[in-house]
Design a protein around this motif. Structure first.
Motif, PDB file in Angstrom:
ATOM      1  N   SER A 167     -38.696 -14.249 -15.054  1.00 50.60           N
ATOM      2  CA  SER A 167     -37.401 -13.594 -15.008  1.00 50.60           C
ATOM      3  C   SER A 167     -36.780 -13.996 -13.670  1.00 50.60           C
ATOM      4  CB  SER A 167     -37.507 -11.924 -14.967  1.00 50.60           C
ATOM      5  OG  SER A 167     -38.875 -11.808 -14.159  1.00 50.60           O
ATOM      6  N   ALA A 195     -37.005  -9.772 -21.165  1.00 51.10           N
ATOM      7  CA  ALA A 195     -35.423  -9.837 -21.032  1.00 51.10           C
ATOM      8  C   ALA A 195     -34.858  -8.530 -20.096  1.00 51.10           C
ATOM      9  CB  ALA A 195     -34.645  -9.734 -22.235  1.00 51.10           C
ATOM     10  N   LEU A 248     -28.225 -13.514 -21.672  1.00 51.70           N
ATOM     11  CA  LEU A 248     -29.710 -13.435 -21.900  1.00 51.70           C
ATOM     12  C   LEU A 248     -30.031 -13.020 -23.486  1.00 51.70           C
ATOM     13  CD1 LEU A 248     -30.897 -11.300 -19.180  1.00 51.70           C
ATOM     14  CD2 LEU A 248     -32.274 -12.891 -20.242  1.00 51.70           C
ATOM     15  N   ILE A 278     -29.781 -17.904 -21.114  1.00 54.76           N
ATOM     16  CA  ILE A 278     -31.280 -17.750 -20.888  1.00 54.76           C
ATOM     17  C   ILE A 278     -31.776 -17.263 -22.364  1.00 54.76           C
ATOM     18  CG2 ILE A 278     -33.123 -16.732 -19.811  1.00 54.76           C
ATOM     19  CD1 ILE A 278     -30.868 -15.917 -17.698  1.00 54.76           C
TER      20      ILE A 278
END
Lengths: 421, 272
Positions: A167, A195, A248, A278
């Motif tokens: 992360s 996440a 994300l 991401i």
């Protein structure tokens, strides 16, 4: 000479069940330290207890007595079976103890090498020892050296550089794309531990807003509330893409939920402001082809893990440099400790005064053009003078030879005459 | 006189070395040392040009040697501005060797005594030459920033985050700095062209004479105008903008040197 001993357990020697049994709360630690220094074998003591380690550092008048007292203190907690404790316990003495402390403070002994919290925790432990009045000449000096070397290792090596978690690696990448993340919008698609952790990291970078799109709108609402963001219906996703800068994604969808053909017009609409995807989902949510579009960047979980792995290897390499700095500090600390002996201190004191006397003598002799014989006479006079001046201090230091505060006096004399360095 | 020039070259080289070692080893003090050396060199360089100007009684850009000295000075000045404004330290790796190289090239050239004509003493001409040099320097830096952008972009796209990635600043900063250079360069270039036109009118009685240098300067101006238009209208940025800046500098170099070598014209005298 006073011995420095360290006993403890850490994440490498003891499972969490044992570590949590041994952990000390702040008040408990102070109480324990007061009791420890009540023991005649222990002169000074300090204790640190973090989630990965419990260690007891002592300056011992009597090594075996101090170790017994330390073991007793640890075993008394939660009535542990001695065998269980004994199997996990390590003991370091003198140089090894000093090195261990320096390595811990510099975060070379940490689970995640280079993590920055440990130094703060050790500083707090030192404050505790000060409150409990269990830290004296030796541990004060030792702790200050530990803080110094830890800072040096941090600034002169790269052990603290570059993300070693997925992360955080995502945040670092974001910074290299956007510069400042403040004011950027984050779109979270789906949910999941990693996440959400990344979102928390991003929030700490002061991103402007978190948008949450979830197949179950209610679930999205809940997440949005947690991050003080805004929930979207899944059907509104395309519109949100123009607004968001960082996407994300972490859904359980079987195929790509965003494709290259979908993103191309979005980029044009955003006037080519960059988009960073991401993709933490497996199977992947984001079409990797998107990475080939200008101003769009896609990192999936393997990419991020690759970054983290490289960074971890680099930290290991930097840690070797750190070990070298620590070796140096250990040697210097040993020199200081040896200096605390009475005889070397008296010798150093004589040398210092003689050096000053010789310098002044030479200056006067030169300006007054003394003959060689006069200089010799003056030198003899100076030597006698120094011996007489130092007689009383010498007797004082030697008489104290067997008293517990001898090191205090020696240390004071060394400071008063600036004998170290 | 020449000692000042040699000292300046030495300091520029020192600065280049500091920036190079900084890039390789990433020690935080090195870019400061590099900047300090460059500032010192720039001051010496300025003193040298000012002294030359006073001695000659005109703007010291009458032959190729002097022209290169002025160009190097302009790049150094523009770099200091960009450094203060955007703080792209690693750009020193491009600017310091460039300045040193141009200065050395100039120093190796013979400096034939220029025939001082009344042409050189006009204020319009001073303004024209200064603006053009500074504008071209800004474009030169835009090219350097563009190269850095492309390197960093490639590192991020190909997921190589170990070397270049760590050593270069963010894409956003590079893109902004490149854009800033183009805007400043364009403004100065516009000013340079206008003063040039006015001066031409005063001297030759006509604004525009289809001199090859004029034509190519016009081409450059239109090129950068197109780049700015693309950015403002259609959001050209990032990679495209970086490539444009690099190619633009190529055209500019041709205008600066190539035109004088290929064609005769009234700028010919300045690079003789």
């Amino acid at each position: 000479m006073v011995d420095i001993v360290l006993i403890g357990i850490n994440h490498k020697t003891a499972p969490v069940e044992l570590r949590e049994c041994l952990a000390f709360a702040a008040e408990e630690a102070e109480e324990a330290l007061r009791r420890l220094v009540g023991d005649p074998a222990v002169r000074e003591a300090l204790l640190y207890s973090t989630c990965n380690r419990v260690e007891l550092l002592m300056a011992a008048e009597n090594r075996d007595g101090a170790l017994a007292a330390g073991r007793g203190l640890l075993a008394a907690r939660n009535r542990l079976s001695p065998e269980l404790l004994e199997g996990s316990l390590y003991i370091h003495e003198n140089d090894d103890a000093v090195r261990h402390l320096f390595r811990v403070a510099s975060s070379l002994d940490s689970l995640v090498v280079g993590e920055p919290q440990i130094l703060g925790q050790i500083k707090e432990a030192y404050r505790q020892a000060l409150r409990a009045k269990s830290s004296g000449v030796i541990l004060n000096r030792l702790m200050h050296r530990a803080f110094f070397v830890a800072k040096r290792v941090r600034t002169e090596t790269g052990i603290g550089g570059h993300a070693v978690s997925v992360s955080y690696a995502a945040v670092e990448l974001g910074r290299k794309i956007f510069g400042d993340l403040a004011g950027k919008r984050v779109l979270l698609i789906g949910a999941g531990e990693m996440a959400e952790l990344a979102v928390e990291h991003l929030l700490r970078q002061k991103v402007a807003e978190i948008l949450v799109a979830n197949r179950t709108y209610e679930h999205g609402l809940e997440l949005a509330r947690r991050f003080q963001g805004r929930a979207l219906r899944f059907e509104d996703l395309p519109a949100a893409l123009t607004e968001a800068d960082i996407i994300l994604s972490s859904t359980g969808a079987p195929g790509f939920i965003l494709t290259r053909d979908q993103i191309r017009p979005v980029l044009r609409h955003r006037r080519n402001r960059p988009l960073f995807f991401i993709d933490i989902a497996v199977p992947r949510d984001i079409d990797p082809e998107i990475n080939r579009l200008e101003n769009a960047y896609v990192y999936d979980i393997d990419d991020l893990q690759g970054v983290v792995e490289e960074n971890r290897q680099d930290r290991m390499k930097e840690a070797v440099k750190g070990e070298r700095l620590i070796d140096e500090a250990v040697v210097r600390f040993r020199q200081w400790r040896e200096g605390l002996e009475v005889v070397p201190t008296i010798v150093a004191l004589h040398r210092k005064l003689e050096a000053i006397g010789e310098q002044e003598l030479r200056r006067t002799a030169q300006s007054r053009r003394w003959a060689e014989g006069d200089v010799e006479a003056a030198r003899r006079m100076l030597a006698a003078f120094i011996n007489k001046v130092l007689h009383e201090p010498t007797v004082f230091l030697k008489r104290q030879g067997h008293r517990t505060d001898q090191t205090v006096s020696v240390d004071f004399v060394r400071k008063l005459f600036h004998l170290d360095e | 006189m020449e000692e000042i020039l040699i000292a300046a070259i030495f300091l520029y080289l020192l600065s280049a070395a500091a920036y190079l070692v900084y890039f390789l080893l990433q020690r935080p003090l090195l870019p400061r040392a590099g900047l300090a050396a460059l500032i010192g060199a720039f001051l010496l360089h300025t003193a040298y040009l000012a002294a030359a100007g006073i001695r000659l009684g005109h703007f010291p850009a009458a032959n190729l040697r002097e022209t290169l000295f002025c160009a190097a000075w302009a790049v150094a000045g523009a770099f200091l501005y960009v450094q203060g404004r955007y703080g792209v330290k690693v750009l020193g790796l491009y600017a310091a060797p460039l300045v040193a190289g141009v200065l050395i090239a100039g120093a190796l050239l013979p400096g034939p005594p220029a025939q001082t004509t009344a042409l050189f003493q006009s204020l319009w001409l001073m303004a024209h030459v200064t603006a053009v040099f500074l504008g071209e320097a800004a474009f030169a830096l835009a090219c350097g920033v563009g190269v850095l952008y492309l390197l960093q972009e490639k590192a991020i796209k190909t997921k190589k985050t170990r070397y270049v990635f760590r050593r270069l600043p963010s894409l956003e900063l590079l893109d902004n700095a490149g854009y800033g250079c183009i805007v400043v360069g364009f403004a100065l270039m516009t000013l340079g062209l206008i003063t040039g036109l006015v001066y031409a009118r005063a001297v030759w009685g006509r604004f525009w004479t289809w001199d090859p240098k004029e034509v190519w300067s016009g081409v450059c101006w239109l090129y950068y105008a197109a780049l700015l238009h693309g950015r403002l209208r259609s959001g050209w940025r990032g990679r495209r903008s970086a490539w444009f800046a690099i190619a633009g500098f190529g055209i500019l170099l041709f205008t600066f040197l190539g035109v004088n070598l290929l064609w005769e014209g009234h700028h010919r005298a300045f690079t003789r």
